[in-house]
Motif scaffolding. Structure first.
Motif, short mmCIF file in Angstrom:
data_model
loop_
_atom_site.label_atom_id
_atom_site.label_comp_id
_atom_site.label_asym_id
_atom_site.label_seq_id
_atom_site.Cartn_x
_atom_site.Cartn_y
_atom_site.Cartn_z
N CYS A 84 1.15 -1.06 -0.46
CA CYS A 84 -0.08 0.09 0.08
C CYS A 84 0.44 0.99 -0.10
CB CYS A 84 -1.50 0.06 1.36
SG CYS A 84 -2.43 -0.97 0.71
N THR A 87 2.63 1.93 -3.70
CA THR A 87 1.34 2.03 -5.00
C THR A 87 0.83 3.60 -4.31
OG1 THR A 87 -0.49 0.49 -4.01
CG2 THR A 87 1.15 -0.92 -5.56
N GLY A 89 -2.22 4.15 -3.13
CA GLY A 89 -3.46 4.66 -3.53
C GLY A 89 -3.96 3.09 -4.77
N ALA A 90 -3.07 1.78 -5.16
CA ALA A 90 -3.91 0.97 -5.94
C ALA A 90 -5.00 0.39 -5.71
CB ALA A 90 -2.80 0.29 -5.63
N THR A 91 -5.64 -0.05 -6.97
CA THR A 91 -7.19 -0.52 -6.22
C THR A 91 -6.87 -2.14 -6.13
OG1 THR A 91 -7.32 -1.81 -8.59
CG2 THR A 91 -8.03 1.08 -8.36
N LYS A 94 -5.66 -4.46 -7.66
CA LYS A 94 -4.05 -4.79 -8.47
C LYS A 94 -3.19 -5.45 -7.58
CE LYS A 94 -3.63 -2.05 -12.53
NZ LYS A 94 -3.39 -2.98 -13.36
N GLY A 124 -12.69 4.79 -6.21
CA GLY A 124 -12.01 4.11 -6.73
C GLY A 124 -12.77 6.08 -8.02
N THR A 129 -14.68 0.12 -8.20
CA THR A 129 -13.47 -0.08 -8.14
C THR A 129 -13.54 0.75 -6.58
OG1 THR A 129 -12.50 1.86 -9.14
CG2 THR A 129 -12.24 -0.13 -10.16
N ARG A 130 -12.55 -0.10 -6.15
CA ARG A 130 -11.63 0.43 -4.32
C ARG A 130 -10.53 1.29 -4.32
NH1 ARG A 130 -13.66 -2.82 -0.42
NH2 ARG A 130 -13.17 -4.43 -2.06
N LYS A 131 -10.19 2.21 -4.03
CA LYS A 131 -8.11 2.01 -3.85
C LYS A 131 -8.09 2.38 -2.64
CE LYS A 131 -8.01 5.19 -7.87
NZ LYS A 131 -6.76 6.22 -7.85
#
Length: 182
Positions: A84, A87, A89-91, A94, A124, A129-131
């Motif tokens: 985390c 990245t 703020g990756a989904t 991902k 997201g 999507t969720r980040k």
């Protein structure tokens, strides 16, 4: 080879339905299973990539867990915090792909981190999507855990050899890539 595969499939089906077999079928099934070649089983135990890698994974996870215990993090949680942080703020998709995890399994792990206030799960770019992002508390926890991780890493490198460990990690990455699309 085809006959052996068909025989193995027949045995598997019989095993899965063993509770529904009558006594005569159970005796036949038991006789078939009794003919299992112990040499083949020993070779499987010694050479099975999945079994051996899982045992090594449990052993190394246990070791890192001992070093990380003072931080309150499990090694898997620590790895997620690192990902985390890197990245930013990756989904969820991902991260699941990077960890070779089902999204549902990752979501359960992230829920624990979110409940502890270590990560924040936000919407997201669209509703599907969720980040994931570290919270300030998550960043502080990761910073506190890093020296403990370093101690564990140094212990492994000292016992196994730093160069040897890097070669192993490289080979494991190659194995992961090679088996990803089979």
């Amino acid at each position: 080879m085809i006959i052996q595969s068909a025989f193995a499939l027949l045995c598997l089906r019989a095993h899965q339905n063993a509770s529904r077999l009558d006594d005569a079928d159970k005796r036949v099934y038991a006789r078939i299973m009794a003919s299992l070649d112990s040499t083949d089983v020993k070779l499987c135990a010694q050479n099975c990539a999945a079994g051996n890698i899982r045992r090594a994974s449990r052993a190394i996870t246990r070791l890192y867990g001992q070093f990380l215990a003072a931080t309150g993090l499990e090694p898997t949680q620590y790895s997620l915090l690192v990902a985390c942080s890197l990245t930013g703020g990756a989904t969820v998709s991902k991260l699941a792909e990077a960890f070779v995890l089902e999204r549902s399994a990752l979501a359960r792990n992230l829920a624990v981190l979110e409940k502890r206030g270590l990560v924040k799960v936000k919407s997201g770019d669209d509703r599907r999507t969720r980040k994931i992002a570290l919270t300030p508390f998550g960043e502080a926890t990761l910073a506190n855990a890093l020296p403990h991780w370093r101690e564990a890493q140094n212990a492994v490198e000292k016992k196994f050899g730093a160069e040897r460990l890097q070669k192993l990690i490289s080979e494991l990455r190659a194995l992961m890539e090679a088996t990803a699309n089979i």
